[in-house]
Scaffold this active site. Structure first.
Site, PDB file in Angstrom:
ATOM      1  N   SER A   1       5.395  -0.918  -0.781  1.00 24.37           N
ATOM      2  CA  SER A   1       6.752  -1.054  -0.248  1.00 24.37           C
ATOM      3  C   SER A   1       7.657   0.098  -0.675  1.00 24.37           C
ATOM      4  O   SER A   1       8.474   0.575   0.095  1.00 24.37           O
ATOM      5  CB  SER A   1       7.377  -2.370  -0.721  1.00 24.37           C
ATOM      6  OG  SER A   1       6.599  -3.458  -0.290  1.00 24.37           O
TER       7      SER A   1
ATOM      8  N   ARG B   1      12.835   5.530   2.113  1.00 22.13           N
ATOM      9  CA  ARG B   1      11.721   5.286   1.181  1.00 22.13           C
ATOM     10  C   ARG B   1      10.458   6.001   1.652  1.00 22.13           C
ATOM     11  O   ARG B   1       9.630   6.426   0.843  1.00 22.13           O
ATOM     12  CB  ARG B   1      11.473   3.788   0.989  1.00 22.13           C
ATOM     13  CG  ARG B   1      11.022   3.078   2.249  1.00 22.13           C
ATOM     14  CD  ARG B   1      10.890   1.570   2.019  1.00 22.13           C
ATOM     15  NE  ARG B   1      10.797   0.879   3.290  1.00 22.13           N
ATOM     16  CZ  ARG B   1       9.806   0.057   3.629  1.00 22.13           C
ATOM     17  NH1 ARG B   1       8.827  -0.193   2.803  1.00 22.13           N
ATOM     18  NH2 ARG B   1       9.796  -0.525   4.813  1.00 22.13           N
TER      19      ARG B   1
ATOM     20  N   ASP C   1      14.766 -10.920   3.626  1.00 22.42           N
ATOM     21  CA  ASP C   1      14.523 -11.454   2.277  1.00 22.42           C
ATOM     22  C   ASP C   1      15.745 -12.199   1.720  1.00 22.42           C
ATOM     23  O   ASP C   1      15.617 -13.020   0.814  1.00 22.42           O
ATOM     24  CB  ASP C   1      14.116 -10.341   1.311  1.00 22.42           C
ATOM     25  CG  ASP C   1      12.617 -10.060   1.388  1.00 22.42           C
ATOM     26  OD1 ASP C   1      11.915 -10.823   2.085  1.00 22.42           O
ATOM     27  OD2 ASP C   1      12.159  -9.091   0.763  1.00 22.42           O
TER      28      ASP C   1
ATOM     29  N   PHE D   1      15.721  -5.112  -8.951  1.00 20.55           N
ATOM     30  CA  PHE D   1      14.991  -5.281 -10.209  1.00 20.55           C
ATOM     31  C   PHE D   1      15.102  -4.049 -11.112  1.00 20.55           C
ATOM     32  O   PHE D   1      14.824  -4.127 -12.299  1.00 20.55           O
ATOM     33  CB  PHE D   1      13.525  -5.621  -9.913  1.00 20.55           C
ATOM     34  CG  PHE D   1      13.390  -6.691  -8.870  1.00 20.55           C
ATOM     35  CD1 PHE D   1      14.079  -7.889  -9.015  1.00 20.55           C
ATOM     36  CD2 PHE D   1      12.627  -6.497  -7.725  1.00 20.55           C
ATOM     37  CE1 PHE D   1      13.996  -8.873  -8.040  1.00 20.55           C
ATOM     38  CE2 PHE D   1      12.551  -7.479  -6.745  1.00 20.55           C
ATOM     39  CZ  PHE D   1      13.230  -8.669  -6.895  1.00 20.55           C
TER      40      PHE D   1
ATOM     41  N   ARG E   1      15.209   0.173   2.904  1.00 21.09           N
ATOM     42  CA  ARG E   1      13.981  -0.358   3.484  1.00 21.09           C
ATOM     43  C   ARG E   1      13.812   0.059   4.942  1.00 21.09           C
ATOM     44  O   ARG E   1      12.747   0.480   5.339  1.00 21.09           O
ATOM     45  CB  ARG E   1      13.977  -1.897   3.425  1.00 21.09           C
ATOM     46  CG  ARG E   1      12.709  -2.518   4.004  1.00 21.09           C
ATOM     47  CD  ARG E   1      12.770  -4.044   3.998  1.00 21.09           C
ATOM     48  NE  ARG E   1      13.540  -4.590   5.098  1.00 21.09           N
ATOM     49  CZ  ARG E   1      13.053  -4.867   6.318  1.00 21.09           C
ATOM     50  NH1 ARG E   1      11.777  -4.633   6.588  1.00 21.09           N
ATOM     51  NH2 ARG E   1      13.804  -5.373   7.266  1.00 21.09           N
TER      52      ARG E   1
ATOM     53  N   HIS F   1      14.794  -0.515  -1.118  1.00 17.70           N
ATOM     54  CA  HIS F   1      15.256  -1.827  -0.663  1.00 17.70           C
ATOM     55  C   HIS F   1      16.644  -2.149  -1.205  1.00 17.70           C
ATOM     56  O   HIS F   1      16.931  -3.281  -1.601  1.00 17.70           O
ATOM     57  CB  HIS F   1      14.253  -2.923  -1.017  1.00 17.70           C
ATOM     58  CG  HIS F   1      12.932  -2.756  -0.311  1.00 17.70           C
ATOM     59  ND1 HIS F   1      12.119  -1.673  -0.528  1.00 17.70           N
ATOM     60  CD2 HIS F   1      12.299  -3.531   0.592  1.00 17.70           C
ATOM     61  CE1 HIS F   1      11.030  -1.771   0.228  1.00 17.70           C
ATOM     62  NE2 HIS F   1      11.116  -2.885   0.920  1.00 17.70           N
TER      63      HIS F   1
ATOM     64  N   GLU G   1       9.515  -5.394 -14.979  1.00 15.06           N
ATOM     65  CA  GLU G   1      10.377  -4.230 -14.771  1.00 15.06           C
ATOM     66  C   GLU G   1      10.994  -3.693 -16.056  1.00 15.06           C
ATOM     67  O   GLU G   1      11.254  -2.495 -16.173  1.00 15.06           O
ATOM     68  CB  GLU G   1      11.481  -4.570 -13.767  1.00 15.06           C
ATOM     69  CG  GLU G   1      10.969  -4.826 -12.348  1.00 15.06           C
ATOM     70  CD  GLU G   1      10.411  -6.237 -12.168  1.00 15.06           C
ATOM     71  OE1 GLU G   1      10.615  -7.085 -13.061  1.00 15.06           O
ATOM     72  OE2 GLU G   1       9.770  -6.501 -11.130  1.00 15.06           O
TER      73      GLU G   1
END
Lengths: 277, 311
Positions: free
Chosen positions: B35, B8, B115, B81, B165, B107, B56
């Site tokens: 993020s 990322r 998470d 998402f 991530r 992610h 989204e």
């Protein structure tokens, strides 16, 4: 540009007949919510919008998105009337190999600006188109036609929120408020009222009109252009199945084609012979 | 292989570089720009960045509209998402009309870590590769991630880019990497077995190959950075030359890389095959390396699979 309502009325009547004959030929489709939006599309395409069927990709054109994509018969009939494609294609609606898909496909039909049908998505794409016009400093306008059942979709309110956040005053939405959806009245299926207050609370300028009155539609669309800093929605009170007495106000005509007798009765009521195609 | 950089991170840097070159590039995010790393682009090109908030579906609908108006759109949020929540918008508003939107989902996978299972997208490859017109890319390190983003920008049409991530080892040297969508990369030659890996599992595959070498097994390693269109030639060649295939992915064992490779083999060159992946189960909170161990996606598991298959 036409300003004589009689001319608009003549065009609207032809579009109505084409909706009936196209859905009859297909044996399926959505006549009810197509007939309720005839005057709105007639004013958009024959009075309001800067569009040229001979140059459908003109970068400065106004853009119309039929977010309630199941009303494809009214869009196809209007586009054919405007000259985007031959009227002889209308009876191929929903048939294999036709450009006229059950729900509009932008890859197939000249003049269709966005593939729609999955409710709420067309409206959401209008946010992107309006943002792009702002980015490119274009003077064109973006128009979206929503159904009243359609606004039950969550994405509609995500889009509504973003339109006011980004001050999209180049966007005019029109809600075809005929009060009926497949399973019955909005109030019984999932109450959408109070609609005016909902849109206002999302930061939209709201105009309420009779969606079959040419003068009111024209005034509202003109007024929407003068609103600065926020998007406008025109809540157009309409009658589902408008123009064909046995279809008017009957939810069952949301997604059902007329049979031979019903088609003939409808065409005769609309004051003409069914153009035999 | 000393540095560790998250894919990322590479994406965020590539975006800025693309933004400088191409004024038609616009970027959308859903309140996760720090993020997903789109924040650098947002800072530098604020007029071409739109935060769509935590919404989204509308993020991807808006992306479709911008693309219809001629923009090259990069739309980012977490893989859960994007591929999950907004699946149908991506299908109907982006892929059906073939619009120029790059769904850059960060992610992804179980290495999201702490998470927990609700945020660990392990189905996204399956979902995205099942949509007609969609290209699916899953880069293995920061260098190939950048090249994937540049290639996606060049390609006219919908692309899904799967990004992670956590910081992962850098595998490639910038100048030497010849990256092309749809062309798998043979990182290590070998004749006894082929390990076809994607994403974070490419590094695990290289580690596994080293271990195998010590026991006299010479494994070929392929980085399958493009899941769709998958490189059929490199798979068939590997099967015919090495006789056995082991796939490795940070994804559910159903519908991902393993399935894609199996489809190619079944149709063209039936061969012995084993799949290393998440065994149709949800993840949980934990450190990425702990989770990879517990959910059986490590170099050790690849070694085990190779030993079983060439027995």
């Amino acid at each position: 540009m036409l300003t004589d309502y009689n001319d608009l009325k003549t065009i609207a009547n032809r579009i109505r007949k084409d909706i009936i004959t196209a859905t009859h030929a297909a044996g399926s489709g959505h006549p009810g919510g197509s007939l309720s939006a005839v005057e709105i599309l007639t004013v958009l395409y024959f009075y309001k919008m800067k569009v040229d069927p001979n140059n459908p990709k003109d970068p400065d054109r106004d853009i119309f998105v039929l977010s309630k994509g199941h009303a494809s018969p009214v869009l196809y009939s209007t586009l054919a009337e405007k000259g985007y494609f031959e009227k002889s294609l209308l009876p191929t609606f929903r048939k294999i190999g036709s450009i006229l898909q059950g729900h509009p496909d932008k890859k197939k039909v000249p003049g269709v600006e966005m593939s729609t049908g999955s409710l709420g998505q067309g409206f959401s794409t209008c946010i992107g188109m309006a943002l792009a016009s702002k980015l490119d400093k274009k003077k064109n306008r973006i128009y979206a036609l929503l159904g009243d059942g359609e606004i039950q979709e969550g994405i509609v309110w995500e889009a509504a929120m973003s339109a006011s956040h980004y001050k999209l005053d180049n966007l005019t939405a029109i809600m075809d408020h005929n009060g009926l959806q497949i399973d019955g009245a909005n109030e019984e299926v999932m109450n959408v009222n109070p609609v005016k207050e909902k849109w206002e609370s999302f930061g939209w300028h709201v105009i309420e009109i009779d969606g079959h009155d040419f003068g009111q539609i024209i005034s509202a669309l003109d007024a929407a252009e003068t609103v600065k800093g926020k998007p406008t929605i025109i809540i157009a009170k309409t009658i589902k199945g408008k123009g064909v007495s046995f279809m008017e106000g009957v939810a069952d005509w949301h997604g059902k084609a007329p049979n031979n007798e019903q088609m003939e009765a409808a065409i005769s009521e609309l004051g003409g012979d069914a153009d035999v195609r | 292989m000393s540095d560790k950089i998250a894919t990322r991170q590479a994406y965020g840097e590539a975006l800025v570089s693309l933004g400088e070159k191409n004024p038609d590039i616009v970027v959308l995010d859903a309140d996760l720009s720090k993020s997903t790393m789109t924040a650098s682009f947002a800072k530098k090109f604020s007029d071409r960045f739109f935060n769509m908030g935590i919404a989204e579906q509308n993020l991807f609908g808006t992306a479709a509209g911008l693309a219809a108006a001629g923009k090259t759109v990069f739309a980012s949020t977490f893989a859960m998402f994007a591929a999950g929540r907004a699946f149908e918008i991506i299908r109907n508003a982006i892929c059906y009309p073939v619009l120029n939107v790059k769904v850059c989902a960060t992610h992804a996978g179980i290495t999201v870590g702490e998470d927990g299972g609700s945020h660990q997208a392990i189905e996204d490859i399956a979902l995205m590769r099942a949509i007609p017109n969609m290209i699916v890319l899953n880069p293995s390190d920061a260098v190939s991630a950048k090249k994937a983003v540049y290639a996606a920008a060049e390609y006219k049409g919908p692309v899904y880019v799967r990004l992670g991530r956590v910081a992962v080892p850098v595998i490639y040297e910038d100048d030497s990497l010849n990256y092309e969508i749809g062309k798998g990369i043979c990182i290590k030659e070998g004749s006894d077995v082929t390990i076809i890996a994607t994403g974070v599992m490419v590094h695990e595959a290289l580690t596994a190959a080293k271990t195998l070498e010590e026991t006299g097994i010479n494994a070929r390693v392929i980085d399958m950075h493009t899941i769709k269109p998958i490189d059929e030639d490199i798979i068939i060649k590997a099967a015919s030359e090495t006789g056995a295939i082991v796939t490795a992915e940070e994804h559910n064992i159903i519908g991902g890389l393993g399935s894609a490779v199996a489809e190619v083999l079944a149709k063209n060159y039936p061969a012995k095959m084993k799949m290393v992946g998440i065994l149709d189960t949800f993840g949980e909170s934990g450190k990425p390396d702990e989770l990879m161990k517990k959910y059986l996606i490590t170099a050790e598991e690849i070694v085990k699979a190779v030993n079983e298959i060439i027995k």
